[in-house]
Design a protein around this motif. Structure first.
Motif, PDB file in Angstrom:
ATOM      1  N   ASP A  64       0.858  -1.181   0.000  1.00 27.48           N
ATOM      2  CA  ASP A  64       0.000   0.000   0.000  1.00 27.48           C
ATOM      3  C   ASP A  64       0.891   1.226   0.000  1.00 27.48           C
ATOM      4  OD1 ASP A  64      -2.580   1.297   0.092  1.00 27.48           O
ATOM      5  OD2 ASP A  64      -2.142   1.834   2.164  1.00 27.48           O
TER       6      ASP A  64
ATOM      7  N   HIS B 163      -5.127  -3.092  -2.310  1.00 25.86           N
ATOM      8  CA  HIS B 163      -6.538  -2.731  -2.296  1.00 25.86           C
ATOM      9  C   HIS B 163      -6.644  -1.385  -3.010  1.00 25.86           C
ATOM     10  CE1 HIS B 163     -10.692  -2.909  -1.078  1.00 25.86           C
ATOM     11  NE2 HIS B 163     -10.627  -1.600  -0.855  1.00 25.86           N
TER      12      HIS B 163
ATOM     13  N   CYS C 205      -5.700  -7.197  -7.027  1.00 22.90           N
ATOM     14  CA  CYS C 205      -6.408  -6.087  -6.389  1.00 22.90           C
ATOM     15  C   CYS C 205      -7.655  -6.605  -5.682  1.00 22.90           C
ATOM     16  CB  CYS C 205      -6.789  -5.027  -7.416  1.00 22.90           C
ATOM     17  SG  CYS C 205      -7.699  -3.626  -6.689  1.00 22.90           S
ATOM     18  N   THR C 206      -7.693  -6.475  -4.360  1.00 25.61           N
ATOM     19  CA  THR C 206      -8.839  -6.962  -3.589  1.00 25.61           C
ATOM     20  C   THR C 206     -10.096  -6.138  -3.859  1.00 25.61           C
ATOM     21  OG1 THR C 206      -8.110  -5.659  -1.666  1.00 25.61           O
ATOM     22  CG2 THR C 206      -7.429  -7.968  -1.757  1.00 25.61           C
ATOM     23  N   LYS C 207      -9.935  -4.883  -4.244  1.00 26.11           N
ATOM     24  CA  LYS C 207     -11.118  -4.050  -4.541  1.00 26.11           C
ATOM     25  C   LYS C 207     -11.790  -4.498  -5.838  1.00 26.11           C
ATOM     26  CE  LYS C 207     -12.579   0.798  -4.430  1.00 26.11           C
ATOM     27  NZ  LYS C 207     -12.786   1.043  -2.998  1.00 26.11           N
TER      28      LYS C 207
ATOM     29  N   SER D 271     -13.462  -7.801  -5.188  1.00 25.22           N
ATOM     30  CA  SER D 271     -14.694  -7.575  -4.440  1.00 25.22           C
ATOM     31  C   SER D 271     -15.820  -7.112  -5.351  1.00 25.22           C
ATOM     32  CB  SER D 271     -14.451  -6.539  -3.329  1.00 25.22           C
ATOM     33  OG  SER D 271     -15.657  -6.210  -2.665  1.00 25.22           O
TER      34      SER D 271
ATOM     35  N   HIS E 195     -17.190  -1.485  -1.034  1.00 22.36           N
ATOM     36  CA  HIS E 195     -16.003  -2.266  -1.371  1.00 22.36           C
ATOM     37  C   HIS E 195     -14.732  -1.692  -0.754  1.00 22.36           C
ATOM     38  CE1 HIS E 195     -18.433  -4.572  -4.194  1.00 22.36           C
ATOM     39  NE2 HIS E 195     -18.915  -3.428  -4.646  1.00 22.36           N
TER      40      HIS E 195
ATOM     41  N   LEU F  96     -11.743  -1.166   2.094  1.00 24.44           N
ATOM     42  CA  LEU F  96     -10.971  -2.134   2.866  1.00 24.44           C
ATOM     43  C   LEU F  96     -11.619  -2.404   4.217  1.00 24.44           C
ATOM     44  CD1 LEU F  96      -8.412  -3.873   3.116  1.00 24.44           C
ATOM     45  CD2 LEU F  96      -7.217  -1.852   3.995  1.00 24.44           C
TER      46      LEU F  96
ATOM     47  N   LEU G 107     -14.540  -4.784   3.704  1.00 27.16           N
ATOM     48  CA  LEU G 107     -14.104  -6.153   3.411  1.00 27.16           C
ATOM     49  C   LEU G 107     -13.597  -6.852   4.663  1.00 27.16           C
ATOM     50  CD1 LEU G 107     -12.216  -5.839  -0.011  1.00 27.16           C
ATOM     51  CD2 LEU G 107     -14.421  -6.901   0.432  1.00 27.16           C
TER      52      LEU G 107
ATOM     53  N   ASP H  60      -3.247  -1.329   6.770  1.00 31.97           N
ATOM     54  CA  ASP H  60      -3.671  -1.370   5.372  1.00 31.97           C
ATOM     55  C   ASP H  60      -3.099  -2.552   4.600  1.00 31.97           C
ATOM     56  OD1 ASP H  60      -5.408   0.729   5.438  1.00 31.97           O
ATOM     57  OD2 ASP H  60      -4.140   2.144   4.372  1.00 31.97           O
TER      58      ASP H  60
ATOM     59  N   LEU I 163      -4.432  -8.223   3.727  1.00 28.91           N
ATOM     60  CA  LEU I 163      -4.690  -8.408   2.296  1.00 28.91           C
ATOM     61  C   LEU I 163      -4.518  -9.852   1.838  1.00 28.91           C
ATOM     62  CD1 LEU I 163      -3.210  -5.166   0.673  1.00 28.91           C
ATOM     63  CD2 LEU I 163      -5.554  -5.655   1.402  1.00 28.91           C
TER      64      LEU I 163
ATOM     65  N   ARG J  19      -7.465 -11.898   0.059  1.00 29.79           N
ATOM     66  CA  ARG J  19      -7.257 -12.538  -1.249  1.00 29.79           C
ATOM     67  C   ARG J  19      -7.742 -13.986  -1.217  1.00 29.79           C
ATOM     68  NH1 ARG J  19      -1.397 -14.129  -3.984  1.00 29.79           N
ATOM     69  NH2 ARG J  19      -2.206 -14.833  -5.987  1.00 29.79           N
TER      70      ARG J  19
END
Length: 206
Positions: A26, A80, A102-104, A107, A117, A119, A122, A156, A160, A164
């Motif tokens: 991040d 993210h 990318c987790t966003k 999502s 969506h 962080l 999530l 942050d 992750l 994931r």
């Protein structure tokens, strides 16, 4: 849960540090305009509760160890909202960050039952973890970061890898794993478009 182990480095990662084949990443910048707001801090974690923070002295981005990690094709970088971070890395460190997860985006592809969506959302839904966003708008350009800023920066990236894993199960279940991978592969190009001035223009629109 035990507090994270946080290591603050100046200018670069230490030589010889290995973070495995996937690393959560991040960034913290002075603002959201990449042409104006400099990159101040990069956070990295192997998903083991340990966070490495790299603070960049004003205008100094000579970080060979960090750049080698970010551009290593054998290490997946988990973000993210990777679009912004990948662009910041390209703009200030001069490297293309690949491969990326990318987790966003993941999502948005599978959590179609909500428009939340972030962080924080999530972590709450998928992991049962509450994270604080109190320091999100603080001064990241200061020479001396506070303990609250360090803890926020670490939070942050600490979750992750877990996100994931949860999202990958959902992507597979909904048959959207390859679609997600195609989006991830496009992210460096999307970042390049942002830097080049197409950040507010949808080039795919009619």
């Amino acid at each position: 849960m035990a507090p994270p182990e946080i290591h603050l480095h100046q200018g670069d990662l230490p030589a010889g540090l290995t973070l495995g084949d996937s690393v959560a990443v991040d960034s913290e910048t002075m603002g959201l305009d990449l042409s104006r707001d400099r990159l101040c801090l990069l956070q990295l974690s192997a998903g083991d509760g340990v966070c490495h923070l790299v603070q960049f002295p004003l205008g100094s981005y000579d970080a060979p160890n960090l750049k080698a990690l970010l551009s290593d094709p054998g290490v997946t970088k988990i973000f993210h909202f990777a679009r912004f971070d990948v662009a910041a890395i390209r703009r200030y460190l001069g490297v293309d960050c690949t491969p990326v997860y990318c987790t966003k985006i993941a999502s948005k592809l599978v959590r179609t039952y909500t428009d939340r969506h972030g962080l924080k959302d999530l972590c709450r839904e998928l992991l049962g973890v509450e994270i604080s966003k109190q320091q999100q708008s603080s001064d990241w350009g200061t020479a001396e970061l506070s303990q609250e800023q360090l803890a926020y920066a670490a939070s942050d990236v600490l979750y992750l890898h877990q996100l994931r894993a949860k999202l990958d199960v959902m992507l597979a279940r909904e048959g959207r794993a390859e679609l997600a991978q195609a989006c991830f592969r496009f992210l460096p190009t999307r970042a390049a478009l942002d830097i080049a001035g197409w950040n507010d223009i949808d080039i795919f629109a009619h």
